[in-house]
Motif scaffolding. Structure first.
Motif, PDB file in Angstrom:
ATOM      1  N   LEU A  15      34.295  42.671  25.836  1.00 14.13           N
ATOM      2  CA  LEU A  15      33.756  43.732  26.675  1.00 14.13           C
ATOM      3  C   LEU A  15      33.220  43.226  28.004  1.00 14.13           C
ATOM      4  O   LEU A  15      33.397  43.865  29.044  1.00 14.13           O
ATOM      5  N   ILE A  16      32.557  42.072  27.998  1.00 20.92           N
ATOM      6  CA  ILE A  16      31.870  41.542  29.178  1.00 20.92           C
ATOM      7  C   ILE A  16      32.293  40.101  29.442  1.00 20.92           C
ATOM      8  O   ILE A  16      32.398  39.298  28.508  1.00 20.92           O
ATOM      9  N   SER A  17      32.499  39.767  30.711  1.00 22.64           N
ATOM     10  CA  SER A  17      32.687  38.376  31.130  1.00 22.64           C
ATOM     11  C   SER A  17      31.597  38.025  32.128  1.00 22.64           C
ATOM     12  O   SER A  17      31.415  38.733  33.125  1.00 22.64           O
ATOM     13  N   TRP A  18      30.853  36.971  31.852  1.00 26.21           N
ATOM     14  CA  TRP A  18      29.813  36.520  32.777  1.00 26.21           C
ATOM     15  C   TRP A  18      30.443  35.609  33.821  1.00 26.21           C
ATOM     16  O   TRP A  18      31.071  34.617  33.488  1.00 26.21           O
ATOM     17  N   LYS A  19      30.263  35.969  35.086  1.00 23.84           N
ATOM     18  CA  LYS A  19      30.867  35.212  36.178  1.00 23.84           C
ATOM     19  C   LYS A  19      29.826  34.888  37.244  1.00 23.84           C
ATOM     20  O   LYS A  19      28.856  35.627  37.432  1.00 23.84           O
ATOM     21  N   ALA A  20      30.048  33.785  37.948  1.00 25.76           N
ATOM     22  CA  ALA A  20      29.139  33.384  39.021  1.00 25.76           C
ATOM     23  C   ALA A  20      29.216  34.380  40.178  1.00 25.76           C
ATOM     24  O   ALA A  20      30.283  34.900  40.505  1.00 25.76           O
ATOM     25  N   THR A  21      28.075  34.642  40.791  1.00 23.74           N
ATOM     26  CA  THR A  21      28.021  35.554  41.941  1.00 23.74           C
ATOM     27  C   THR A  21      28.130  34.814  43.270  1.00 23.74           C
ATOM     28  O   THR A  21      28.265  35.441  44.318  1.00 23.74           O
ATOM     29  N   GLY A  22      28.052  33.479  43.220  1.00 18.53           N
ATOM     30  CA  GLY A  22      28.021  32.708  44.467  1.00 18.53           C
ATOM     31  C   GLY A  22      26.629  32.651  45.073  1.00 18.53           C
ATOM     32  O   GLY A  22      26.445  32.154  46.191  1.00 18.53           O
ATOM     33  N   ALA A 158      26.717  37.394  36.834  1.00 18.70           N
ATOM     34  CA  ALA A 158      26.799  38.850  36.736  1.00 18.70           C
ATOM     35  C   ALA A 158      27.755  39.216  35.612  1.00 18.70           C
ATOM     36  O   ALA A 158      28.768  38.541  35.388  1.00 18.70           O
ATOM     37  N   PRO A 159      27.468  40.313  34.892  1.00 17.53           N
ATOM     38  CA  PRO A 159      28.346  40.750  33.807  1.00 17.53           C
ATOM     39  C   PRO A 159      29.461  41.657  34.329  1.00 17.53           C
ATOM     40  O   PRO A 159      29.202  42.749  34.840  1.00 17.53           O
ATOM     41  N   TYR A 160      30.690  41.207  34.218  1.00 22.01           N
ATOM     42  CA  TYR A 160      31.852  41.999  34.640  1.00 22.01           C
ATOM     43  C   TYR A 160      32.415  42.735  33.431  1.00 22.01           C
ATOM     44  O   TYR A 160      32.674  42.135  32.384  1.00 22.01           O
ATOM     45  N   LEU A 161      32.605  44.024  33.580  1.00 20.93           N
ATOM     46  CA  LEU A 161      33.142  44.839  32.487  1.00 20.93           C
ATOM     47  C   LEU A 161      34.649  44.624  32.378  1.00 20.93           C
ATOM     48  O   LEU A 161      35.372  44.700  33.378  1.00 20.93           O
ATOM     49  N   ASN A 162      35.120  44.366  31.159  1.00 21.69           N
ATOM     50  CA  ASN A 162      36.546  44.081  30.941  1.00 21.69           C
ATOM     51  C   ASN A 162      37.358  45.295  30.516  1.00 21.69           C
ATOM     52  O   ASN A 162      38.579  45.312  30.674  1.00 21.69           O
ATOM     53  N   GLU A 163      36.695  46.294  29.937  1.00 23.20           N
ATOM     54  CA  GLU A 163      37.412  47.472  29.453  1.00 23.20           C
ATOM     55  C   GLU A 163      36.501  48.688  29.552  1.00 23.20           C
ATOM     56  O   GLU A 163      35.275  48.548  29.613  1.00 23.20           O
ATOM     57  N   PRO A 164      37.061  49.882  29.597  1.00 30.09           N
ATOM     58  CA  PRO A 164      36.218  51.086  29.730  1.00 30.09           C
ATOM     59  C   PRO A 164      35.240  51.215  28.570  1.00 30.09           C
ATOM     60  O   PRO A 164      35.526  50.836  27.438  1.00 30.09           O
ATOM     61  N   LEU A 165      34.083  51.794  28.887  1.00 28.75           N
ATOM     62  CA  LEU A 165      33.029  51.998  27.901  1.00 28.75           C
ATOM     63  C   LEU A 165      32.365  53.338  28.185  1.00 28.75           C
ATOM     64  O   LEU A 165      32.111  53.674  29.345  1.00 28.75           O
ATOM     65  N   HIS A 166      32.087  54.116  27.136  1.00 27.61           N
ATOM     66  CA  HIS A 166      31.431  55.405  27.372  1.00 27.61           C
ATOM     67  C   HIS A 166      30.456  55.730  26.248  1.00 27.61           C
ATOM     68  O   HIS A 166      30.599  55.267  25.107  1.00 27.61           O
ATOM     69  N   VAL A 167      29.442  56.521  26.608  1.00 21.98           N
ATOM     70  CA  VAL A 167      28.504  57.088  25.648  1.00 21.98           C
ATOM     71  C   VAL A 167      28.280  58.536  26.056  1.00 21.98           C
ATOM     72  O   VAL A 167      28.465  58.923  27.213  1.00 21.98           O
TER      73      VAL A 167
END
Length: 312
Positions: A15-22, A158-167
Motif C-alpha cells: 500500500l505504501i512506499s517510503w521514499k526520500a523527499t530530498g 514521505a509515504p507514497y500511496l501505491n494503490e487506491p484506498l477508500h473509506v
C-alpha cells in the motif's frame, strides 16, 4: 538512541512506499508559547512547543505523560480529534497539527497545561478558529535542521500511496489515488443551508499555498444546531470571535468571510491535521497521493489513517 533503529519501523508495503523527499528533517529554532480559550470546554490552556530531536516526531506532554501525535492514540470524539493515553486526553489537536505538518515542523515536544492541575483532560486553544495563530508563531520563531541525540541530521521520508484506498461512512467518503505529488480535493454539501450549499475546493497542500489559502480558514457551524451542541457539552467556548456562524434562514451572522468557500477550505485544514497522524519517526504524515474527500469529518479521517496504517 540514534536514528537507524527508528527508521527500521518505516517499512514499505503493497500500500505504501517510503521514499526520500530530498529534504532534511526540521524542528523549531526556539520555543513557541500561546495561551487561549478552548472551543468545546471553554477553559483556558497554555501550549508551549519546544524544539525536538530528529527521528522522534511530534508528541504532546500533559500531566508528565507523553502522548505521540499518532493514530495509535486517537479516541473517537465529537467535532474534534482527541488523543488519549492512560486516561489522559488532549482534545482539538487538529488545527495545531495541521500547521506543524504543512509548515514542515517534523519534530517537536508540545507541552500543554490547563489551570486545573488535577483535570485529566485538556484542550488546545481555538484562537480565531483557524490555524493562523500557529502558522504566524512558527514563522516568527523560525525552523532549523533537526539533529538526533547522537548529533546527526536525518533525511525526511514521505509515504507514497501505491494503490487506491477508500473509506466511507453513510454518504461520506474519503478516497486516495496514487500521485506524484500531494493533491487534495474536498467537497461539502449543506442543502438546507443555502449560504453554504455545495462547495468544492482543490489544492496542493504542503507548500506556501497552505499559508495563504488554507491556514486562515475558520471553523464554522450552523446556528440552528448551536443549542443542541451545547446541550451535548460541546462548544462551551464558542463565539462569533472563534467561528463563522451560518443560519439556514438568515445566512452568515458574522461576515465577511475570508473566502467565499471558507467552510470547504477549513475542511481541508482539518484533513491535513488529521492525516498528519500517520507520521512517525519525523517523517511526513500526509500521504503523497490525490486525496478526495466528500462530507468528511474527523472520524472518517481517522478511519482512513487506520486503513493506511494497516490497523483496520
Amino acid at each position: 538512541m540514534c536514528l537507524s533503529a527508528a527508521f527500521n519501523s518505516l517499512k514499505s508495503s503493497n500500500l505504501i512506499s517510503w521514499k526520500a523527499t530530498g529534504k532534511l528533517q526540521q524542528t523549531l529554532e526556539g520555543c513557541i508559547e500561546l495561551t487561549g480559550k478552548a472551543l468545546h470546554s471553554g477553559k483556558v490552556s497554555t501550549v508551549k512547543i519546544w524544539p525536538g530531536f530528529a527521528g522522534e516526531g511530534r508528541y504532546f506532554e500533559f500531566q508528565s505523560k507523553l502522548i505521540p501525535a499518532s493514530i495509535d492514540f486517537v479516541q473517537e470524539s465529537l467535532l474534534c480529534t482527541t488523543l488519549c493515553k492512560d486516561g489522559y486526553k488532549i482534545r482539538t489537536v487538529e488545527h495545531l497539527l495541521s500547521a506543524l505538518e504543512a509548515k514542515g515542523v517534523d519534530n517537536c515536544r508540545i507541552e500543554i497545561q490547563s489551570f486545573d492541575s488535577k483535570d485529566p483532560e485538556v484542550e488546545v486553544p481555538i484562537f480565531d478558529g483557524s490555524a493562523s495563530a500557529w502558522v504566524e508563531a512558527i514563522e516568527q520563531v523560525g525552523r532549523k535542521e533537526a539533529l538526533d541525540r547522537c548529533g546527526n541530521n536525518a533525511e525526511k521520508l514521505a509515504p507514497y500511496l501505491n494503490e487506491p484506498l477508500h473509506v466511507s461512512r453513510d454518504d461520506s467518503f474519503l478516497v486516495a489515488f496514487p500521485s506524484r505529488m500531494v493533491r487534495i480535493t474536498c467537497g461539502i454539501d449543506f442543502p438546507k443551508v443555502p449560504a453554504i450549499g455545495c462547495q468544492w475546493f482543490s489544492s496542493a497542500a504542503l507548500d506556501d499555498f497552505y499559508e495563504k489559502q488554507i491556514a486562515c480558514s475558520r471553523t464554522f457551524c450552523i446556528y440552528e444546531e448551536v443549542e443542541r451542541m451545547r446541550n451535548a457539552g460541546l462548544i462551551k467556548g464558542g463565539s462569533l470571535d472563534n467561528a463563522i456562524v451560518c443560519s439556514a434562514s438568515k445566512g452568515w451572522l458574522n461576515p465577511p468571510l475570508h473566502f467565499h468557500d471558507e467552510p470547504c477550505r477549513h475542511k481541508v485544514l482539518d484533513l491535513i491535521g488529521d492525516l498528519s497522524l500517520f507520521a512517525r519517526s519525523g517523517s511526513q504524515g500526509f500521504p503523497v497521493a490525490h486525496v478526495v474527500s466528500f462530507k468528511g469529518g474527523h472520524s472518517l479521517h481517522a478511519d482512513f489513517v487506520r486503513r493506511l496504517s494497516g490497523i483496520i
